[in-house]
Scaffold this active site. Sequence first.
Site, PDB file in Angstrom:
ATOM      1  N   GLU A 500      -3.543  11.506 -25.918  1.00 26.06           N
ATOM      2  CA  GLU A 500      -4.532  11.221 -25.054  1.00 26.06           C
ATOM      3  C   GLU A 500      -5.249   9.826 -25.901  1.00 26.06           C
ATOM      4  OE1 GLU A 500      -7.906  13.132 -23.696  1.00 26.06           O
ATOM      5  OE2 GLU A 500      -6.246  15.166 -22.044  1.00 26.06           O
TER       6      GLU A 500
HETATM    7  C1  LIG Z   1       1.722  18.456 -27.774  1.00 31.58           C
HETATM    8  C2  LIG Z   1       1.672  17.142 -27.594  1.00 31.58           C
HETATM    9  C3  LIG Z   1       1.469  17.422 -25.502  1.00 31.58           C
HETATM   10  C4  LIG Z   1       1.184  15.917 -25.134  1.00 31.58           C
HETATM   11  N1  LIG Z   1       1.269  16.064 -23.565  1.00 31.58           N
HETATM   12  C5  LIG Z   1       1.706  15.317 -23.155  1.00 31.58           C
HETATM   13  C6  LIG Z   1       1.755  15.095 -21.501  1.00 31.58           C
HETATM   14  O1  LIG Z   1       1.157  16.086 -20.751  1.00 31.58           O
HETATM   15  N2  LIG Z   1       1.605  14.201 -20.644  1.00 31.58           N
HETATM   16  C7  LIG Z   1       1.883  12.822 -21.284  1.00 31.58           C
HETATM   17  O2  LIG Z   1       2.721  11.943 -20.387  1.00 31.58           O
HETATM   18  N3  LIG Z   1       2.380  12.852 -22.764  1.00 31.58           N
HETATM   19  C8  LIG Z   1       1.582  13.989 -23.405  1.00 31.58           C
HETATM   20  N4  LIG Z   1       1.835  13.682 -24.899  1.00 31.58           N
HETATM   21  C9  LIG Z   1       2.206  12.528 -25.346  1.00 31.58           C
HETATM   22  C10 LIG Z   1       0.890  11.947 -25.485  1.00 31.58           C
HETATM   23  O3  LIG Z   1       0.212  11.352 -24.919  1.00 31.58           O
HETATM   24  C11 LIG Z   1       2.198  10.484 -27.202  1.00 31.58           C
HETATM   25  O4  LIG Z   1       2.515  11.322 -28.068  1.00 31.58           O
HETATM   26  C12 LIG Z   1       0.727  10.075 -27.423  1.00 31.58           C
HETATM   27  O5  LIG Z   1       0.531   8.989 -26.241  1.00 31.58           O
HETATM   28  C13 LIG Z   1       1.540   8.895 -28.733  1.00 31.58           C
HETATM   29  O6  LIG Z   1       3.248   8.964 -28.557  1.00 31.58           O
HETATM   30  P1  LIG Z   1       3.860   8.725 -29.533  1.00 31.58           P
HETATM   31  O7  LIG Z   1       3.846  10.680 -29.681  1.00 31.58           O
HETATM   32  O8  LIG Z   1       5.355   7.898 -29.207  1.00 31.58           O
HETATM   33  O9  LIG Z   1       3.713   8.028 -30.782  1.00 31.58           O
HETATM   34  P2  LIG Z   1       4.052   6.319 -30.300  1.00 31.58           P
HETATM   35  O10 LIG Z   1       3.916   5.927 -29.622  1.00 31.58           O
HETATM   36  O11 LIG Z   1       5.218   6.590 -31.182  1.00 31.58           O
HETATM   37  O12 LIG Z   1       2.751   5.844 -32.222  1.00 31.58           O
HETATM   38  C14 LIG Z   1       3.254   6.430 -33.515  1.00 31.58           C
HETATM   39  C15 LIG Z   1       1.801   5.798 -34.488  1.00 31.58           C
HETATM   40  O13 LIG Z   1       1.721   4.430 -34.043  1.00 31.58           O
HETATM   41  C16 LIG Z   1       0.407   3.907 -33.637  1.00 31.58           C
HETATM   42  N5  LIG Z   1       0.618   2.825 -32.494  1.00 31.58           N
HETATM   43  C17 LIG Z   1       0.815   2.477 -31.672  1.00 31.58           C
HETATM   44  N6  LIG Z   1       1.016   1.153 -30.999  1.00 31.58           N
HETATM   45  C18 LIG Z   1      -0.654   1.000 -31.912  1.00 31.58           C
HETATM   46  C19 LIG Z   1      -0.975  -0.437 -32.289  1.00 31.58           C
HETATM   47  N7  LIG Z   1      -0.742  -1.183 -30.882  1.00 31.58           N
HETATM   48  N8  LIG Z   1      -2.081  -0.644 -32.707  1.00 31.58           N
HETATM   49  C20 LIG Z   1      -2.057   0.744 -33.894  1.00 31.58           C
HETATM   50  N9  LIG Z   1      -1.739   1.424 -33.781  1.00 31.58           N
HETATM   51  C21 LIG Z   1      -0.793   2.300 -33.063  1.00 31.58           C
HETATM   52  C22 LIG Z   1      -0.069   5.175 -32.826  1.00 31.58           C
HETATM   53  O14 LIG Z   1      -1.338   5.781 -32.983  1.00 31.58           O
HETATM   54  C23 LIG Z   1       0.886   6.552 -33.464  1.00 31.58           C
HETATM   55  O15 LIG Z   1      -0.396   6.693 -35.049  1.00 31.58           O
HETATM   56  C24 LIG Z   1       1.838  14.837 -25.425  1.00 31.58           C
HETATM   57  C25 LIG Z   1       2.199  14.555 -26.940  1.00 31.58           C
HETATM   58  C26 LIG Z   1       1.719  15.943 -27.402  1.00 31.58           C
HETATM   59  C27 LIG Z   1       2.342  15.414 -28.718  1.00 31.58           C
END
Ligand SMILES: Cc1cc2nc3c(=O)[nH]c(=O)nc-3n(C[C@H](O)[C@H](O)[C@H](O)COP(=O)(O)OP(=O)(O)OC[C@H]3O[C@@H](n4cnc5c(N)ncnc54)[C@H](O)[C@@H]3O)c2cc1C
Length: 826
Positions: A500
Amino acid sequence: MIGFVAAAIAAFFVLAYFQAPILAWTVAGGALLAYLSMVAAFGSTTNIVLGAVFLVVTALLNLRPLRRLVFSDPVLGIYRRILPDMSQTEKEAIDAGTVWWDADLFSGKPDWNKLLAIPAPRLSAEEQAFLDGPCEEVCAMTNDWEVTHEYYDLPPHVWQYVKDKGFLGMIIPKKYGGLGFSALAHSAVVMKLSTRSNALSVSVMVPNSLGPAELLLHYGTEEQKNYYLPRLAKGLEVPCFALTSPEAGSDAASIPDYGVVCKGQWQGKEALGMRVTWDKRYITLGPIASLLGLAFRLYDPEHLLGDQEDLGITCALVPTNTPGVNIGRRHLPLNAVFQNGPNSGKDVFMPIDWIIGGKDYAGKGWMMLMGCLAAGRSISLPTSSVGGAKGLARITGAYSRVRSQFKTPIGKLEGVEEALGRIAANTYMMDATRIMTAGAVDLGEKPAVISAIAKYHMTERARRIVDDSMDIHGGKGICLGPNNWVGRGYQVIPVGITVEGANILTRTLIIFGQGAIRCHPYVLREMRAAKDMEGKAASIEFDDAFTSHIGHTISNGVRAFVHGMTSSRLGQVPRDGAAETRHYFRFSSRLAAAFAFLADVSMLAMGGALKRKEKISGRLGDVLSMLYLVSATLKHYEDQGRHKEDLPLIRWVVRDALYSAQYAIDQILSNFPVKPVARLLRWTIFPLGMSFRPPLDSRNRECAQMLLEPGIARDRLTAGMYIGKGESDPTGVLEAAFLATIACEPIDEKLRKAVKKGKMTLRPGVDLGTLAREKDLISQDEYSQWLRKETLRKQVIRVDDFPQDFGRAEILARLAQERVPTAKAA
Ligand SMILES: Cc1cc2nc3c(=O)[nH]c(=O)nc-3n(C[C@H](O)[C@H](O)[C@H](O)COP(=O)(O)OP(=O)(O)OC[C@H]3O[C@@H](n4cnc5c(N)ncnc54)[C@H](O)[C@@H]3O)c2cc1C
C-alpha cells in the site's frame, strides 16, 4: 525616533501575528508616517515625497487591478514558466481524497477547539456484539502455529467460518447482505484478528480494503453491484485486486499490462470485448481468488468505443475460471502464509461489460483507484499494526515480569525497562491515531495525506515495537514454535512496510508532496490559476491566492518567532481542554507555525526541485506527521475521559514527537541549499535555541510500569485485543503465569530472605519452595501457590524443539488424510 521605531516594530508584529488584511496594514502605515513626520519635524518637501511614496504603495497594494498589473500578473507569468507540467495520473493522484485536520495543521494555526469538538468515534451495540461474538470465536479457533507451520494457510473450518459470518463483507452495505460496518468497527475487527494471527487478519483485511467490493460500491453498474456484492458479502466469491506487475511496483501507473478493444466470440455469440494480456505478482488472496480485480491499460485502435486510442488504466472484474487466466501459484512472503501469488493471462478475451462501471469507465481506472485508496489505507495497515502493538505490549510486559535473570524480573532491569516503556507509549499513540483516523473516514472523509501518515508511522512504530519485543524476549523470541508469540510478527513486519505504498516513498514523496499541494491553503489555488485558468479569471484568482499566501507566510514566520521567544506562552489552547495538557497544545501551536513557515520558505527557495529533494521533503513530512500524532494523542486523552493514570504515556508521546519534529527541522536547516535563508530560518524558528527535550527516564519508567502490573491502565492500553483463553493456549498461559508471579511475589520474597538469613541451605536438585516447606517456613497453601506459579513459569520460558524434519512428514500425512488441498502446496 525610538518611540517611532518601537511603534513600527510593534505594529509589524501585531499585524503579522494576526495576519491582518492589507487595509489594516495601510491604516497602520499611514498613522506611523503621520507620527514620524510629526516627531521628526521634516520639511514640507520631505513630507510631500514621503506622502507620495505612501500613496503609490497604498494604491499598489489596495487597488486590485493595479496590483495585478504591476505585481501579480508578472509573478503569474514566471510561475507558469517554472511550474512543471503534471501528467494526468499525477493530477489524479494529487486530487484524490479529501483534506481534513491535516489542512488545519498546514495552516500553521490549528484550532484546538475544533479538534476537540469532533465527536469521539463509538461502536454501535451490534458492532460490539460482533467483536465479542464471532470475532472472539474466530480468534479462539485459530492457532497461529497450526496456520503457519502445518496448513500454510487458514484451516478450512476457519476459512468457512470467516465467510459464513460475513467477515469478508464488512464494508458492504446491509442491503447487499454485508455487515455494513462503520470504519471504526472494521478497524476494531482487523485489530483484534491481528492480535491472534497475521494470516487471519490479512485474509479478512484485503477484501475490505481497496479491491472489487470498494470499487463496485463507488463505480459499479447496478447490474454488477446486484450480482457481485451479495456474493462477496457471503464469501461466495473470494476477491483479490491485481495492480502490481514485475516492471511496475511503486510506479504503479506505468503498468505494461494491456487490453485491446475488439469484437470476439462470447458464449457462442459475437460480442464487444477486450483481449487482455497481463503479468502480475504479489497479489494477496490471488492464489485462491474466484474474482480477480484487474488493472491494465486499455487501447482502442479500431475506435470501437470512441475517438481516443489510448484510453488509459482500466479496472475489470475477471472470474478466475475464465479460460486463459493463470492463477494459483504462491509466493512465500517471509513465511507469512496468507495467500499471495502471481497471475497472468495472454490475449484473454473478456466482454466489455466486465469493466467496473461498464464501458463508460474505460480508462478511468487510475482515478477510481486513487479515489478509493484513502479509506482502505486509513484502516488496513494502521490497524493491523496497532493490533500487533497491543498484543506485543501486553505479552512483553507479562513476560518481562515472569522471566527473571540476576534474581530480578527482567522488566525491572533499566535497559529492558527502557524498551518496555517505549512499547507502552508508542502503543497508546498508535491506538489514538487509529481511532482518530477511522473516525475521519466515518465522518465521510477520504483523508489522502492523513492515511499516508497513519500507514507510514503505524507500520514504522510497529517495526520498532517488534524489535524491542524481540530484544526483550531474547532466545525465546528467536526459536519458532507454538510457544513463540513474537517471532512470526517479527517475520511479517516488512510486509506492512512494503505494501500500500512502500514506506520510503510514502514518507518522502506522498506525505509532504501531496500535503503541500492539497493541505496548503493557497498552493493548489495558485497552481490551478496558473495551469487550468486563463485571462482575467486566472489573474484575479492568482492575485487573491498569491497575496494571501504572502500574508500567510509572514504571519507564520512572526508567530513562530514570537512563540520561540515566549516559550509558546501565547500559543492557542482549547477552551475546555484539561489543565495538565494545556502546555502541549501551546507547544504544538508553536511547532505548527514553524512548520508552515518552513514549508513555505522551502517551496519558495527550491521550487519544483523540492520534489526531487526527498531528504528535505521527507523531513518536512516528519514534522507534519508528528503534529498529527500529537493531535490524535491529546484528543484521545480527552475522548477517553482524561484518565490520570494514562498521563505518563501522553507525556512520553508528546515529548518524543516534539523532539523528533525539532530534530527533523534541525536536519532540514543544516542541509538547506540556500545558506543565508537557512540562517534566517534558524533565527526565526529557534530564536533562543532548540528547546524541546526528549522524554524523561522517569516517564519511561512509569510507562513501563503499566505493562508490568495488572490493572486498569494496562487493560485500557490493550483493550480490543484477543487474550488467549486457558492454560493450554500459549498466550493464555503467559497471562496466567503473569498473575501467578505477581500473587506469589510475597512468598518469593520470604524465600529470598530465608536464604539470606541462613534459615535454609540450598540443596542441589531440591527447589526453594520445597526446602522452605520442609522447614515449615511457608504454609501448605503458600507452597501450593508457589508450585503452581513455578509450573506456569516453566511453561512460559520453555522453547520448542522438533525432530529433524520439524515434524513435516507427520503433518503432511495427517493433512493428506484430512484432504486439505492447500497442504499439498505446503
Ligand atoms: C506480501 C505482499 C502483498 C502484496 N499485495 C498486493 C496486492 O494484493 N495487489 C497488488 O496490486 N500489489 C500487491 N503488492 C505489491 C506492493 O504494493 C508493492 O510491493 C509495492 O508497491 C512496492 O513495489 P515493489 O515491491 O516493486 O518495490 P519497488 O517499487 O521496486 O520499490 C523499491 C524501493 O524503492 C522505493 N521507491 C520507489 N520509488 C520511490 C520514489 N519515487 N522515491 C523514494 N523511494 C522510492 C520504495 O519505497 C522501496 O523502498 C503486495 C506486495 C507484497 C510484498
